[in-house]
Write a protein that holds these residues in place. Structure first.
Motif, PDB file in Angstrom:
ATOM      1  N   PRO A  27      36.659  39.343  37.770  1.00 42.35           N
ATOM      2  CA  PRO A  27      35.994  38.007  38.094  1.00 42.35           C
ATOM      3  C   PRO A  27      35.604  38.539  39.558  1.00 42.35           C
ATOM      4  O   PRO A  27      35.930  40.246  40.627  1.00 42.35           O
ATOM      5  N   LYS A  28      35.175  38.184  40.408  1.00 38.01           N
ATOM      6  CA  LYS A  28      34.093  37.829  41.809  1.00 38.01           C
ATOM      7  C   LYS A  28      34.312  36.882  42.469  1.00 38.01           C
ATOM      8  O   LYS A  28      34.643  35.701  42.722  1.00 38.01           O
ATOM      9  N   ASP A  29      34.316  37.387  44.016  1.00 35.57           N
ATOM     10  CA  ASP A  29      35.151  36.361  45.261  1.00 35.57           C
ATOM     11  C   ASP A  29      33.560  35.669  45.117  1.00 35.57           C
ATOM     12  O   ASP A  29      32.765  35.414  44.768  1.00 35.57           O
ATOM     13  N   ARG A  30      34.080  34.563  45.918  1.00 34.56           N
ATOM     14  CA  ARG A  30      32.369  33.739  46.340  1.00 34.56           C
ATOM     15  C   ARG A  30      31.565  34.480  47.150  1.00 34.56           C
ATOM     16  O   ARG A  30      30.491  33.038  47.306  1.00 34.56           O
ATOM     17  N   ARG A  31      32.025  35.699  47.473  1.00 38.14           N
ATOM     18  CA  ARG A  31      30.543  36.015  48.241  1.00 38.14           C
ATOM     19  C   ARG A  31      29.596  36.670  47.253  1.00 38.14           C
ATOM     20  O   ARG A  31      28.048  36.625  47.405  1.00 38.14           O
ATOM     21  N   ASN A  32      29.605  36.830  45.643  1.00 31.92           N
ATOM     22  CA  ASN A  32      28.912  37.172  45.305  1.00 31.92           C
ATOM     23  C   ASN A  32      28.466  36.269  44.242  1.00 31.92           C
ATOM     24  O   ASN A  32      28.009  34.836  44.490  1.00 31.92           O
ATOM     25  N   ILE A  65      48.105  41.915  29.464  1.00 32.82           N
ATOM     26  CA  ILE A  65      46.532  41.474  31.485  1.00 32.82           C
ATOM     27  C   ILE A  65      46.198  42.303  31.939  1.00 32.82           C
ATOM     28  O   ILE A  65      48.078  42.653  32.656  1.00 32.82           O
ATOM     29  N   ARG A  66      45.245  43.554  31.971  1.00 27.64           N
ATOM     30  CA  ARG A  66      45.190  44.312  32.232  1.00 27.64           C
ATOM     31  C   ARG A  66      44.915  44.317  34.016  1.00 27.64           C
ATOM     32  O   ARG A  66      43.462  43.728  34.149  1.00 27.64           O
ATOM     33  N   TYR A  67      45.479  44.266  34.797  1.00 31.15           N
ATOM     34  CA  TYR A  67      45.156  43.838  36.599  1.00 31.15           C
ATOM     35  C   TYR A  67      44.222  45.403  37.316  1.00 31.15           C
ATOM     36  O   TYR A  67      44.949  46.411  37.281  1.00 31.15           O
ATOM     37  N   ARG A  68      43.256  45.419  37.848  1.00 30.23           N
ATOM     38  CA  ARG A  68      42.917  46.419  38.682  1.00 30.23           C
ATOM     39  C   ARG A  68      42.333  45.576  39.984  1.00 30.23           C
ATOM     40  O   ARG A  68      42.585  44.094  40.043  1.00 30.23           O
ATOM     41  N   PRO A  69      42.716  45.919  41.123  1.00 32.56           N
ATOM     42  CA  PRO A  69      43.073  45.714  42.549  1.00 32.56           C
ATOM     43  C   PRO A  69      41.572  44.722  42.382  1.00 32.56           C
ATOM     44  O   PRO A  69      40.418  44.925  42.398  1.00 32.56           O
ATOM     45  N   LEU A  70      41.608  43.204  43.579  1.00 34.60           N
ATOM     46  CA  LEU A  70      40.799  42.894  43.547  1.00 34.60           C
ATOM     47  C   LEU A  70      40.598  41.440  44.632  1.00 34.60           C
ATOM     48  O   LEU A  70      41.721  42.066  45.126  1.00 34.60           O
ATOM     49  N   ASP A  71      39.400  41.787  45.304  1.00 34.78           N
ATOM     50  CA  ASP A  71      39.352  41.127  47.194  1.00 34.78           C
ATOM     51  C   ASP A  71      39.198  39.644  46.363  1.00 34.78           C
ATOM     52  O   ASP A  71      38.882  38.955  45.782  1.00 34.78           O
ATOM     53  N   GLY A  72      41.029  39.478  47.351  1.00 37.85           N
ATOM     54  CA  GLY A  72      41.184  38.153  47.368  1.00 37.85           C
ATOM     55  C   GLY A  72      42.493  37.919  46.305  1.00 37.85           C
ATOM     56  O   GLY A  72      42.760  36.331  45.946  1.00 37.85           O
ATOM     57  N   LEU A  73      42.384  38.400  45.884  1.00 40.68           N
ATOM     58  CA  LEU A  73      43.868  38.354  44.999  1.00 40.68           C
ATOM     59  C   LEU A  73      44.552  39.899  44.232  1.00 40.68           C
ATOM     60  O   LEU A  73      43.805  40.872  43.526  1.00 40.68           O
ATOM     61  N   GLU A  74      45.600  39.491  45.287  1.00 41.36           N
ATOM     62  CA  GLU A  74      46.849  40.488  45.001  1.00 41.36           C
ATOM     63  C   GLU A  74      47.320  40.609  43.744  1.00 41.36           C
ATOM     64  O   GLU A  74      47.435  39.161  42.655  1.00 41.36           O
ATOM     65  N   ILE A  75      47.952  41.131  43.215  1.00 36.10           N
ATOM     66  CA  ILE A  75      48.825  41.539  42.130  1.00 36.10           C
ATOM     67  C   ILE A  75      49.739  40.234  42.388  1.00 36.10           C
ATOM     68  O   ILE A  75      50.004  39.402  40.903  1.00 36.10           O
TER      69      ILE A  75
END
Length: 207
Positions: A27-32, A65-75
């Motif tokens: 997923p991408k944040d709103r800046r994308n 669910i494979r989570y990796r660090p995302l800008d705007g969404l912490e685990i």
């Protein structure tokens, strides 16, 4: 992967008779600006919620669910938002390949993880909930599709058809997976198409 390590990892997440669905997203944040090719974070969470609810209604399947660090969404935030259910786990401490080694089906919207799964003879289900983009075109799964032939790649384009699609794959593809290996050939890099990095550098720069 080492057989013992794989068995230990499976025991960490699933019971002996359970199958594993692995979800991996980008997923991408709103800046994308690439709104078609990728999910927004809101869409990512919405899609995961639909997937969790579909899996919860099917016996002997566990979703990782494979989570990796995302800008705007912490685990921790993702854990709070998603529905509470014993049918899934959020995994982040190991590599993607570790989780892929115990996977029976990969689910994604748009991610290079699909190519990795196909390279390893693991079927891929593209869940395109908003029916706007297909990263790889495969066999569409819907109750009205009629006679459906197995494929390496499957598409489901609505949340209403998601449970049907998962059940179809587990009832019709996985029991005969060994005889369906040839379906993956068109998606794989052949040995003669692979070039080692040292050889590539040597040929590019010159000896």
């Amino acid at each position: 992967k080492n057989g013992k390590q794989t068995r230990e990892l499976r025991r960490r997440y699933v019971k002996q008779d359970e199958k594993v669905i692995l979800h991996a997203g980008t997923p991408k944040d709103r800046r994308n600006q690439r709104f078609i090719n990728y999910e927004t974070i809101d869409e990512y969470i919405d899609g995961l919620t639909s997937l969790i609810m579909a899996v919860e209604g099917i016996n002997n399947i566990h979703l990782i669910i494979r989570y990796r660090p995302l800008d705007g969404l912490e685990i921790d935030e993702l854990t709070r938002i998603l529905p509470k259910s014993k049918s899934y786990s959020i995994a982040s401490d190991l590599t993607f390949i570790d989780y892929l080694s115990i996977t029976d089906l990969l689910v994604s919207y748009s991610s290079s993880t699909m190519e990795e799964a196909l390279q390893n003879n693991i079927p891929v289900l593209l869940f395109n909930k908003y029916n706007r983009y297909q990263h790889i075109r495969g066999r569409e799964l819907a109750p009205e599709s009629g006679d459906i032939l197995p494929s390496a790649v499957y598409n489901v384009n609505s949340k209403e058809n998601l449970k049907f699609a998962i059940q179809w794959i587990f009832q019709n593809h996985l029991p005969q997976r060994d005889s369906l290996i040839n379906l993956f050939d068109e998606y794989k890099y052949r040995t003669n198409e692979m070039v080692s990095i040292p050889k590539f550098i040597e040929e590019t720069v010159g000896a």
